[in-house]
Motif scaffolding. Structure first.
Motif, PDB file in Angstrom:
ATOM      1  N   PHE A 280     -13.536   5.830  -9.406  1.00  0.00           N
ATOM      2  CA  PHE A 280     -12.350   6.626  -9.103  1.00  0.00           C
ATOM      3  C   PHE A 280     -11.443   5.922  -8.095  1.00  0.00           C
ATOM      4  CE2 PHE A 280     -10.230  10.035  -6.659  1.00  0.00           C
ATOM      5  CZ  PHE A 280      -9.426  10.529  -7.670  1.00  0.00           C
ATOM      6  N   THR A 281     -12.023   5.381  -7.044  1.00  0.00           N
ATOM      7  CA  THR A 281     -11.188   4.704  -6.046  1.00  0.00           C
ATOM      8  C   THR A 281     -10.597   3.419  -6.605  1.00  0.00           C
ATOM      9  OG1 THR A 281     -13.166   3.721  -5.052  1.00  0.00           O
ATOM     10  CG2 THR A 281     -12.289   5.711  -4.005  1.00  0.00           C
ATOM     11  N   GLU A 282     -11.336   2.730  -7.449  1.00  0.00           N
ATOM     12  CA  GLU A 282     -10.816   1.509  -8.053  1.00  0.00           C
ATOM     13  C   GLU A 282      -9.647   1.788  -8.994  1.00  0.00           C
ATOM     14  OE1 GLU A 282     -13.945  -0.812  -9.785  1.00  0.00           O
ATOM     15  OE2 GLU A 282     -15.087  -0.773  -7.911  1.00  0.00           O
ATOM     16  N   SER A 283      -9.583   2.998  -9.524  1.00  0.00           N
ATOM     17  CA  SER A 283      -8.514   3.339 -10.466  1.00  0.00           C
ATOM     18  C   SER A 283      -7.241   3.819  -9.764  1.00  0.00           C
ATOM     19  CB  SER A 283      -8.994   4.429 -11.428  1.00  0.00           C
ATOM     20  OG  SER A 283      -9.098   5.678 -10.756  1.00  0.00           O
ATOM     21  N   TYR A 284      -7.241   3.796  -8.423  1.00  0.00           N
ATOM     22  CA  TYR A 284      -6.068   4.303  -7.691  1.00  0.00           C
ATOM     23  C   TYR A 284      -4.801   3.552  -8.099  1.00  0.00           C
ATOM     24  CZ  TYR A 284      -2.809   5.583  -4.080  1.00  0.00           C
ATOM     25  OH  TYR A 284      -1.698   6.040  -3.421  1.00  0.00           O
ATOM     26  N   ASP A 285      -3.755   4.322  -8.351  1.00  0.00           N
ATOM     27  CA  ASP A 285      -2.442   3.794  -8.716  1.00  0.00           C
ATOM     28  C   ASP A 285      -1.423   4.492  -7.827  1.00  0.00           C
ATOM     29  OD1 ASP A 285       0.054   3.266  -9.832  1.00  0.00           O
ATOM     30  OD2 ASP A 285      -0.627   3.511 -11.890  1.00  0.00           O
ATOM     31  N   ASN A 286      -0.763   3.739  -6.960  1.00  0.00           N
ATOM     32  CA  ASN A 286       0.166   4.326  -5.995  1.00  0.00           C
ATOM     33  C   ASN A 286       1.326   5.062  -6.668  1.00  0.00           C
ATOM     34  OD1 ASN A 286       0.418   4.684  -3.160  1.00  0.00           O
ATOM     35  ND2 ASN A 286       2.246   3.392  -3.199  1.00  0.00           N
ATOM     36  N   THR A 287       1.616   4.738  -7.908  1.00  0.00           N
ATOM     37  CA  THR A 287       2.702   5.427  -8.616  1.00  0.00           C
ATOM     38  C   THR A 287       2.251   6.783  -9.145  1.00  0.00           C
ATOM     39  OG1 THR A 287       2.206   4.434 -10.770  1.00  0.00           O
ATOM     40  CG2 THR A 287       3.727   3.226  -9.314  1.00  0.00           C
ATOM     41  N   LYS A 288       0.934   7.045  -9.095  1.00  0.00           N
ATOM     42  CA  LYS A 288       0.393   8.324  -9.576  1.00  0.00           C
ATOM     43  C   LYS A 288      -0.403   9.014  -8.467  1.00  0.00           C
ATOM     44  CE  LYS A 288       0.173   6.601 -14.267  1.00  0.00           C
ATOM     45  NZ  LYS A 288      -0.674   6.200 -15.369  1.00  0.00           N
ATOM     46  N   LYS A 289       0.135   8.964  -7.263  1.00  0.00           N
ATOM     47  CA  LYS A 289      -0.557   9.481  -6.077  1.00  0.00           C
ATOM     48  C   LYS A 289      -0.917  10.967  -6.215  1.00  0.00           C
ATOM     49  CE  LYS A 289       0.335  10.008  -1.129  1.00  0.00           C
ATOM     50  NZ  LYS A 289       1.263   9.707  -0.046  1.00  0.00           N
ATOM     51  N   LYS A 290       0.038  11.793  -6.651  1.00  0.00           N
ATOM     52  CA  LYS A 290      -0.238  13.236  -6.753  1.00  0.00           C
ATOM     53  C   LYS A 290      -1.331  13.523  -7.766  1.00  0.00           C
ATOM     54  CE  LYS A 290       4.084  15.172  -5.119  1.00  0.00           C
ATOM     55  NZ  LYS A 290       5.177  16.099  -5.374  1.00  0.00           N
ATOM     56  N   GLN A 291      -1.289  12.851  -8.893  1.00  0.00           N
ATOM     57  CA  GLN A 291      -2.314  13.035  -9.914  1.00  0.00           C
ATOM     58  C   GLN A 291      -3.679  12.611  -9.370  1.00  0.00           C
ATOM     59  OE1 GLN A 291      -1.552  11.020 -13.623  1.00  0.00           O
ATOM     60  NE2 GLN A 291      -3.659  11.231 -14.308  1.00  0.00           N
ATOM     61  N   TRP A 292      -3.715  11.478  -8.648  1.00  0.00           N
ATOM     62  CA  TRP A 292      -4.965  10.987  -8.076  1.00  0.00           C
ATOM     63  C   TRP A 292      -5.529  11.998  -7.077  1.00  0.00           C
ATOM     64  CZ3 TRP A 292      -7.281   9.419  -3.513  1.00  0.00           C
ATOM     65  CH2 TRP A 292      -8.389   8.589  -3.629  1.00  0.00           C
ATOM     66  N   LEU A 293      -4.660  12.548  -6.227  1.00  0.00           N
ATOM     67  CA  LEU A 293      -5.117  13.537  -5.251  1.00  0.00           C
ATOM     68  C   LEU A 293      -5.606  14.810  -5.945  1.00  0.00           C
ATOM     69  CD1 LEU A 293      -2.484  13.086  -2.411  1.00  0.00           C
ATOM     70  CD2 LEU A 293      -4.929  12.545  -2.297  1.00  0.00           C
ATOM     71  N   ASN A 294      -4.954  15.213  -7.020  1.00  0.00           N
ATOM     72  CA  ASN A 294      -5.421  16.385  -7.777  1.00  0.00           C
ATOM     73  C   ASN A 294      -6.812  16.136  -8.351  1.00  0.00           C
ATOM     74  OD1 ASN A 294      -3.145  17.935  -7.290  1.00  0.00           O
ATOM     75  ND2 ASN A 294      -2.112  17.281  -9.148  1.00  0.00           N
ATOM     76  N   GLU A 295      -7.025  14.955  -8.863  1.00  0.00           N
ATOM     77  CA  GLU A 295      -8.342  14.611  -9.393  1.00  0.00           C
ATOM     78  C   GLU A 295      -9.375  14.534  -8.269  1.00  0.00           C
ATOM     79  OE1 GLU A 295      -8.185  11.165 -11.979  1.00  0.00           O
ATOM     80  OE2 GLU A 295      -6.382  11.948 -12.938  1.00  0.00           O
ATOM     81  N   LEU A 296      -8.971  14.031  -7.114  1.00  0.00           N
ATOM     82  CA  LEU A 296      -9.876  13.995  -5.964  1.00  0.00           C
ATOM     83  C   LEU A 296     -10.280  15.408  -5.571  1.00  0.00           C
ATOM     84  CD1 LEU A 296     -11.399  12.483  -3.756  1.00  0.00           C
ATOM     85  CD2 LEU A 296      -9.291  12.501  -2.398  1.00  0.00           C
ATOM     86  N   ARG A 297      -9.354  16.340  -5.601  1.00  0.00           N
ATOM     87  CA  ARG A 297      -9.666  17.737  -5.275  1.00  0.00           C
ATOM     88  C   ARG A 297     -10.712  18.272  -6.258  1.00  0.00           C
ATOM     89  NH1 ARG A 297     -10.310  19.832  -1.225  1.00  0.00           N
ATOM     90  NH2 ARG A 297      -8.273  19.251  -0.479  1.00  0.00           N
ATOM     91  N   GLN A 298     -10.597  17.925  -7.516  1.00  0.00           N
ATOM     92  CA  GLN A 298     -11.581  18.373  -8.514  1.00  0.00           C
ATOM     93  C   GLN A 298     -12.955  17.772  -8.233  1.00  0.00           C
ATOM     94  OE1 GLN A 298      -9.787  17.270 -12.244  1.00  0.00           O
ATOM     95  NE2 GLN A 298      -8.367  19.001 -12.224  1.00  0.00           N
TER      96      GLN A 298
END
Length: 90
Positions: free
Chosen positions: A61-79
């Protein structure tokens, strides 16, 4: 729901929750990787099921981080955090 958590469980969640407050999330993602690799040995003892789950999802999950999709990444982190909480036993 109120949880009674061990110190290692609290630390695991604190590391992840800090991402929501980080001004430089792209940089903090690397800290998550390092801390999960180095600081959570006690979680393996206190809650092996939660440790296994997080060890399975956090590196990829952390390796897939994309700064252009920050909100989506944070939503997935919340899940991920919410699912990890299901492993806490009262």
């Amino acid at each position: 729901m109120a949880y009674h958590m061990t110190e290692s469980e609290l630390l695991a969640f604190a590391i992840l929750e800090k991402a929501f407050k980080s001004d430089e999330l792209w940089s903090y993602v690397f800290e998550i990787q390092d801390r999960y690799a180095d600081d959570l040995d006690q979680l393996d003892i206190d809650n092996p099921e939660m440790a296994d789950y997080l060890q399975d999802v956090i590196p990829e999950f952390t390796e897939s981080y994309d700064n252009t999709k920050k909100k989506q990444w944070l939503n997935e982190l919340r899940q991920i955090i919410d699912h990890a909480k299901t492993f806490i036993k009262d």
